[in-house]
Design a protein around this motif. Structure first.
Motif, PDB file in Angstrom:
ATOM      1  N   ILE B 109      26.176  15.388 -72.571  1.00 37.77           N
ATOM      2  CA  ILE B 109      27.582  15.770 -72.388  1.00 37.77           C
ATOM      3  C   ILE B 109      27.989  15.602 -70.936  1.00 37.77           C
ATOM      4  O   ILE B 109      29.002  14.976 -70.612  1.00 37.77           O
ATOM      5  N   ASP B 112      28.206  12.065 -69.838  1.00 34.42           N
ATOM      6  CA  ASP B 112      29.315  11.309 -70.423  1.00 34.42           C
ATOM      7  C   ASP B 112      30.643  11.630 -69.777  1.00 34.42           C
ATOM      8  O   ASP B 112      31.492  10.756 -69.617  1.00 34.42           O
ATOM      9  N   TYR B 113      30.876  12.902 -69.471  1.00 33.96           N
ATOM     10  CA  TYR B 113      32.240  13.303 -69.137  1.00 33.96           C
ATOM     11  C   TYR B 113      32.490  13.563 -67.663  1.00 33.96           C
ATOM     12  O   TYR B 113      33.628  13.497 -67.209  1.00 33.96           O
TER      13      TYR B 113
END
Lengths: 173, 160
Positions: B109, B112-113
């Motif tokens: 997570i 990715d962000y």
């Protein structure tokens, strides 16, 4: 050159060919040579350059149609984060606060019923969804089930089972 | 990410592999060499010299990937076991399986962000919370009723 590419790709579209027009290649951040005032050239990152020119970003999330695949994927992530929050809160709280769990539950009996209900819902639905969709993920990791109709069917099965098990657990246990 | 996976697999197998083979079978740890012709095999063999040094610092990602899946499958087994056969074994299994799963999940997570500059700090915070979760769960298993019983007790709380 870009104009030629677009015009030829349009040709493919109208002919109804199944050629792939866009080939996706993973591109490392491109180094763009940039001359400073002294004339010496400095390598600038793709992102640094765009930041320097204050370029706006193209719309992405706001324009892409929500689909079962993408929505289930982000829900899988969100459910994982929620379950991690539950686990971490439980672990750190019980470690830091005195008294056994039984004593805490006694103290919490005075809470309005909506509180344990919300916490239960917030736990059981993400748990079942994450576990059952996790099985779907592991099947993908074995290399199976990638056809589009299989994806959609397995997705609907995951959602149905999640709702079924979650509601049964809330009502009857 | 596709490029990194391809590089990882290329460092395992010294022979050339079709792009489509990699995409079709992501789970295979060893890719059977596809004989395309001497030219392709030669290409990668010359570059394997440069890959050797980086291989020691960056082992292929497939080993880590396998570990992640093993933990996931073990968790998948531990959850119904916790319901059907609650006890110390399942309690401690859950206590040592959940934190790594949480850590690796958040690694994806965060990677990715978040912008690259924030990834290291946030991942460090996730590591700290994961370790504290592990210690907390182990401590709870040791000094209190254990995870399976705790879930049952909490579930008994009145909601109506």
């Amino acid at each position: 050159m870009a104009v030629n590419f677009i015009s030829t790709s349009r040709l493919f579209l109208t002919r109804g060919n199944s050629c792939s027009i866009v080939r996706l290649t993973a591109v490392a951040p491109r180094r763009i040579a940039m001359s400073t005032a002294t004339g010496a050239s400095k390598q600038e990152d793709f992102f640094e350059k765009n930041k320097r020119l204050s370029r706006p970003m193209s719309p992405h999330l706001t324009i892409y149609k929500p689909q079962l695949t993408s929505m289930m994927s982000i829900t899988h992530r969100a459910s994982g984060m929620i379950l991690s929050a539950y686990a971490a809160t439980f672990a750190i709280y019980t470690m830091s606060s005195g008294g056994s769990l039984a004593e805490h539950i006694e103290a919490w009996k005075t809470l309005p019923a909506i509180v344990p209900f919300t916490l239960k819902c917030g736990f059981i639905f993400p748990l079942y969804y994450h576990v059952i969709n996790g099985v779907r993920h592991l099947v993908w990791d074995m290399g199976k089930g990638f056809k589009l109709d299989t994806l959609y069917k397995s997705g609907y099965v995951v959602i149905a089972l999640t709702l079924l098990f979650g509601v049964v657990d809330l009502l009857f246990y | 990410m596709a490029a990194r996976l391809c590089l990882g697999i290329a460092t395992i197998s010294r022979t050339c592999v079709l792009q489509s083979t990699i995409l079709r079978n992501p789970a295979l740890p060893k890719i059977r060499p596809a004989i395309l012709g001497a030219s392709n095999i030669k290409q990668l063999q010359t570059s394997s010299l440069t890959l050797d040094k980086s291989e020691k610092k960056n082992p292929p990602a497939s080993g880590h990937w396998k570990t992640e899946r093993i933990v996931s499958v073990a968790l998948l087994a531990a959850l119904p076991a916790g319901y059907l056969y609650p006890g110390h074994i399942v309690d401690y299994s859950l206590a040592i399986l959940i934190p790594p799963h949480v850590y690796w999940g958040f690694h994806a997570i965060v990677g990715d962000y978040l912008p690259k500059s924030l990834v290291g700090v946030t991942q460090g915070a996730v590591a700290i919370v994961s370790v504290m979760t592990c210690i907390g769960l182990l401590y709870f298993n040791y000094s209190d009723v254990g995870i399976c019983k705790a879930v049952a007790m909490l579930w008994q709380m009145k909601t109506s």
